[in-house]
Design an enzyme around this catalytic site. Structure first.
Site, mmCIF file in Angstrom:
data_model
loop_
_atom_site.group_PDB
_atom_site.id
_atom_site.type_symbol
_atom_site.label_atom_id
_atom_site.label_comp_id
_atom_site.label_asym_id
_atom_site.label_seq_id
_atom_site.Cartn_x
_atom_site.Cartn_y
_atom_site.Cartn_z
ATOM 1 N N GLU A 91 -6.677 4.833 7.909
ATOM 2 C CA GLU A 91 -6.511 6.268 7.609
ATOM 3 C C GLU A 91 -7.787 6.839 6.997
ATOM 4 O OE1 GLU A 91 -2.844 5.576 5.545
ATOM 5 O OE2 GLU A 91 -1.991 5.038 7.487
ATOM 6 N N LYS B 73 0.129 4.284 -0.302
ATOM 7 C CA LYS B 73 -0.515 5.475 0.268
ATOM 8 C C LYS B 73 -0.275 6.684 -0.643
ATOM 9 C CE LYS B 73 -0.118 3.314 4.738
ATOM 10 N NZ LYS B 73 -0.061 3.425 6.172
ATOM 11 N N GLU C 295 -5.530 -4.790 10.825
ATOM 12 C CA GLU C 295 -4.496 -3.770 10.982
ATOM 13 C C GLU C 295 -4.760 -2.969 12.255
ATOM 14 O OE1 GLU C 295 -2.444 -2.696 7.076
ATOM 15 O OE2 GLU C 295 -4.230 -1.468 7.183
ATOM 16 N N ASN D 188 0.869 -1.186 0.000
ATOM 17 C CA ASN D 188 0.000 0.000 0.000
ATOM 18 C C ASN D 188 0.903 1.232 0.000
ATOM 19 O OD1 ASN D 188 -1.798 2.045 0.550
ATOM 20 N ND2 ASN D 188 -2.297 1.336 2.619
ATOM 21 N N SER E 122 3.296 -2.080 10.444
ATOM 22 C CA SER E 122 4.743 -2.133 10.645
ATOM 23 C C SER E 122 5.349 -3.498 10.294
ATOM 24 C CB SER E 122 5.117 -1.722 12.080
ATOM 25 O OG SER E 122 4.729 -0.380 12.308
ATOM 26 N N HIS F 103 -9.546 1.328 5.133
ATOM 27 C CA HIS F 103 -8.231 1.478 5.762
ATOM 28 C C HIS F 103 -8.355 2.429 6.955
ATOM 29 C CE1 HIS F 103 -4.101 2.675 6.435
ATOM 30 N NE2 HIS F 103 -3.777 1.527 5.878
ATOM 31 N N GLY G 75 2.806 -1.075 4.378
ATOM 32 C CA GLY G 75 2.839 0.334 4.008
ATOM 33 C C GLY G 75 4.275 0.791 3.784
ATOM 34 N N GLY H 177 2.417 2.306 10.797
ATOM 35 C CA GLY H 177 3.380 3.390 10.633
ATOM 36 C C GLY H 177 4.102 3.779 11.909
HETATM 37 P P1 PGA Z 1 2.780 0.323 7.715
HETATM 38 O O1 PGA Z 1 1.331 0.542 7.065
HETATM 39 O O2 PGA Z 1 3.348 -0.951 7.155
HETATM 40 O O3 PGA Z 1 3.579 1.549 7.307
HETATM 41 O O4 PGA Z 1 2.579 0.248 9.188
HETATM 42 C C1 PGA Z 1 0.439 -0.537 6.880
HETATM 43 C C2 PGA Z 1 -0.839 -0.044 6.287
HETATM 44 O O5 PGA Z 1 -1.274 1.057 6.621
HETATM 45 O O6 PGA Z 1 -1.485 -0.727 5.459
#
Ligand code: PGA
Length: 267
Positions: free
Chosen positions: A108, A14, A178, A12, A224, A106, A245, A184
């Site tokens: 976000e 983003k 998630e 992803n 992460s 998601h 991500g 993140g």
């Molecule tokens: P991340 O994001 O691997 O940076 O934690 C995962 C995601 O938001 O799908």
């Protein structure tokens, strides 16, 4: 239906990359994986790799993805099929660019952009109606976890997202657990925390669609995921892939996560 055997590693991106960076990231990933000698067909029979670039780069990345045997997906879509919805993108538009998947709900979108369970549910139905396979994201915040509400949150999110789907629809669904506190942040859920959440989600899905359908559903872990923790997470029986991500923005680290999935798959 049996337990799914093809692990799914989804990147992803983003709101990152410009057009040139998007093309070179996809190309570099393809070249790194190709140099190991396994053909795209051989790799895809064990590990499906999905790239989820920003909308403007879907066509460019889609051409590269096709060359290397990767799947293309989008990060969101709108639930209406067509009309005066300035700035929105429909499922049919995404399908026409070659997308097979679309990420929906998601964290976000839920927490930064205010998407409700009802909006996510409408998007899931619209995605399926457009021939897209939804990747439905669910997960609790740290406050919800510390208050002991993780299961309630997951139950509400997943039951709402799949409400009204038939068993046939459900065959196309991927779920991504998630935890919001892991996205993140560098704080990954422990393999036990992730496995518990996945098992809980699978039980809820089994209640709704039957045990066979639920066991065939891929449930990905996201939050992460990095090259150094991917193997341990992916070795859990309950985890059928990863939604990545930050580590998907470097071809080398994403390739390492794909390699970890291949290694788990063959061990
Ligand atoms: P991340 O994001 O691997 O940076 O934690 C995962 C995601 O938001 O799908």
């Amino acid at each position: 239906m049996g337990t799914p055997t093809v692990t799914f590693i989804a990147g992803n991106w983003k709101m990152h990359t410009d057009r040139d960076e998007a093309k070179s990231l996809a190309t570099s990933l393809g070249e790194q994986l190709q140099s190991e000698g396994s053909s795209p067909a051989d790799r895809s029979s064990r590990v499906e790799v999905g790239l989820f670039p920003p909308y403007p780069f879907l066509c460019d990345v889609g051409e590269i993805a096709e060359r290397f045997g990767f799947r293309l997906g989008a990060q969101d879509m709108y639930f209406e099929p067509v009309g005066a919805f300035t700035g929105e993108v429909s499922g049919a538009m995404l399908a026409s660019t070659g997308c097979r998947y679309v990420i929906l709900g998601h964290s976000e979108r839920r927490h930064v952009l205010g998407e409700t369970d009802e909006i996510v549910a409408r998007k899931v139905r619209a995605a399926l109606a457009s021939g897209l396979a939804p990747v439905i994201c669910v997960g609790e915040t740290i406050e919800q976890r510390e208050a002991g509400n993780t299961e309630d949150v997951l139950r509400t999110q997943i039951e709402s997202a799949v409400d009204g789907l038939s068993e046939n629809d459900f065959e196309k669904v991927t779920v991504a657990y998630e935890p919001v506190w892991a996205i993140g942040t560098g704080h990954t859920a422990t393999p036990d925390q992730a496995s518990d959440a996945h098992a809980f989600l699978r039980t809820r899905l089994a209640d709704r669609f039957g045990a066979d359908a639920a066991s065939a559903c891929r449930i990905l872990y996201g939050g992460s995921v990095k090259p150094d923790n991917a193997k341990t997470l992916l070795a859990q029986d309950e985890i059928q892939g990863a939604l990545v991500g930050g580590a998907s923005l470097q071809a080398a680290s994403f390739a390492d996560i794909v390699r970890a999935a291949l290694a788990v798959h063959t061990s």
